[in-house]
Structure formats: structure tokens, C-alpha cells
Design a protein around this motif. Sequence first.
Motif, mmCIF file in Angstrom:
data_model
loop_
_atom_site.group_PDB
_atom_site.id
_atom_site.type_symbol
_atom_site.label_atom_id
_atom_site.label_comp_id
_atom_site.label_asym_id
_atom_site.label_seq_id
_atom_site.Cartn_x
_atom_site.Cartn_y
_atom_site.Cartn_z
ATOM 1 N N ASP A 22 0.926 -1.200 -0.002
ATOM 2 C CA ASP A 22 0.111 0.014 -0.006
ATOM 3 C C ASP A 22 0.837 1.225 -0.015
ATOM 4 N N HIS A 102 -4.863 6.393 5.813
ATOM 5 C CA HIS A 102 -5.882 5.708 5.986
ATOM 6 C C HIS A 102 -6.073 4.935 7.468
ATOM 7 N N THR A 121 -4.552 3.106 1.529
ATOM 8 C CA THR A 121 -4.320 4.560 1.313
ATOM 9 C C THR A 121 -4.244 4.642 -0.549
ATOM 10 N N ASP A 151 -3.893 -4.376 0.722
ATOM 11 C CA ASP A 151 -4.163 -4.071 2.029
ATOM 12 C C ASP A 151 -5.667 -4.752 2.398
HETATM 13 MN MN LIG Z 1 -2.145 0.783 4.112
#
Ligand SMILES: [Mn+2]
Length: 312
Positions: A22, A102, A121, A151
Motif C-alpha cells: 500500500d 487511512h 491509502t 491491504d
Molecule cells: Mn495501508
Amino acid sequence: MLNINAKVQRIAVFSHIRPDGDTLGSMLGLANSLISAGKTVEMFCDGEIPDTFCILAGCELINATEFTAYDMLISVDCADIFRLGRYRDVFLAHKKTLNIDHHITNTRFAVENCIRAAASTCEIVYALIKDAGLPVDKRIAECLYSGILTDTGNFAQNNTTKESHIAAAELIGYGLDIEFLSDTMLSLTSKEKLKLIAYGISSMRFYSAERICLILIRQADLDRYGLKNTETDGIIRYAINCKGVLVGICLTESAPDVFKVSLRSKRTVNIANAAAAFGGGGHKQAAGCVLSGPAEEVIERIVRASELEIPL
Ligand SMILES: [Mn+2]
């Protein structure tokens, strides 16, 4: 909002230490898009980039330049300033910084903070790129898709939302090979890693009426299979996937008597609290922290903190 006007020409983007799909997908997706829009973008990560992600466009540009002067600094997927590692001080000293993330535990350490609830994210970065009218192509889509894929654990974890799927669907539309990406990022495992997993499973420990499952990986175990302490990702899955277990814990020794603690929980347990008790952070069902001390003492501390989060 991604407020990058004509005055902002030189940009540095930062991913977090022990980079995952991510943070790298977000950094590369954003950087590639900004470069296509005519900006000069350099990427930094305090740590080695796992081979898994070297297929992503622009990966070879990460840490390829010396950190110099920039008009703007952007961090992606970093819940707190310590996630920037050795770039912490330069980031804090800069007057134009943006923190895109996030994690619910984000400490809002930048001048501008774009913190949203999302599974990854990469979803936030994708929305920001679209809102700003920045370019997206197949290479950029592949970077952003990779972060959503990893993620959400192949879109199977509880954090996966309708929005994750919509973003993924749009990105797939750029012509992505989703089988190749899923194999590369999530499935393919070296035989050395498989042997470590086998060891980890065979030495699993159970606590709290078998509701907590713990895997301990010491430096000697890594040495036996010729693996680095950054190569234990995913082993925790076997702990949390054990039927009846509510909390999975994986301890990886990163230096003598220093343990990286990964925590996973079923939805009735907020394991972020246990991580936060030791200065760590993360999400409700996936969090982490670092603990120092003799292994058995560290285990006792983290098991006790996890137990407190299990409902009676
Ligand atoms: Mn992440």
C-alpha cells in the motif's frame, strides 16, 4: 485535497519503513502521475524495497537520488512521523508538507493532513488524483491496484468496502493482469519462506483458552533459512486463521531481544488498543508495535494486553 499549483515543481514523496504494497503503490502511483503531469518527483523510503514490488513502474527510482531541496513533501500510508524513519526531521522541518493516510490512529503530523477512512491509502490517492484531474494510465493503475489488493488481503478482509471494489474495478479497466498481480504480491512464496512458515506453524503457542495464537520467529530461525526480518509478512495469517482464535500475534526478532509485534484480530476485538498501549498503532483488526526485552517477558506483556481486548 491535492493542492499542487504551478509554484510546486519539485516534490518528494515518502513511504513508510518496512514498506508494504500500500505505501509503495501509493507512492509510485502518485509519483508516476505527477511526473506525467510535468512535475519533478523523487521518492524516498528508509528501508529496503521487497523484491515483490519491483514489478511496479518506477520502483527503480525509489532512493535513486540524494535528498535535496523540494517545494513540497508528501508522506503516504504513514500513521505517525516515526514511520518516516530517518526522514522524520527533514519532514517536520519543511513548511509545505502533506500527510495522506487511512490509519485511524494517524497523528496528523504534517501541515496539511488528508486522513480518510478507507481500506487502503491507494484508494485515497486514486480519489485525489481523479479530483485533481491528474493523469492515470495502465502503469499508474497497476501501482494503485496493488495497494488495494494487498491491504484488503485479496479483497477478503473485513476492511474491504464497496468503494474498494469500485476503485479496483475502475483501475482494472486500464487493462491490468489481475492474476499476475495477485500471484506476485500475495501467493508466490519462496521455498525458504515456506520452510519458515512450516516452522512457525509447528511452534505455535496458544493462550487465553486458545483464543490467542502466537508465533515467535527469532533471529536464529531467520538465519536457518537465510531470510531477513523483513521477510516474515503474511505468517501471522496462519495464527489468525486458526479456528476459534480471536487474536493472532507474530513476534519477529529484529535485533537481539527487540521484537516487531504484528497483531491481527477477529471483528469482535479491537487490537489497535493493545498496539497503542505499547506506543504502536494501526487498524481495529490489524496493528503493530515494537517491544524490547527477553522473549518470554515480551510474550507475557503482549498476550496480557491482547487478552484485555477480548470481550467476556
Ligand atoms: Mn495501508
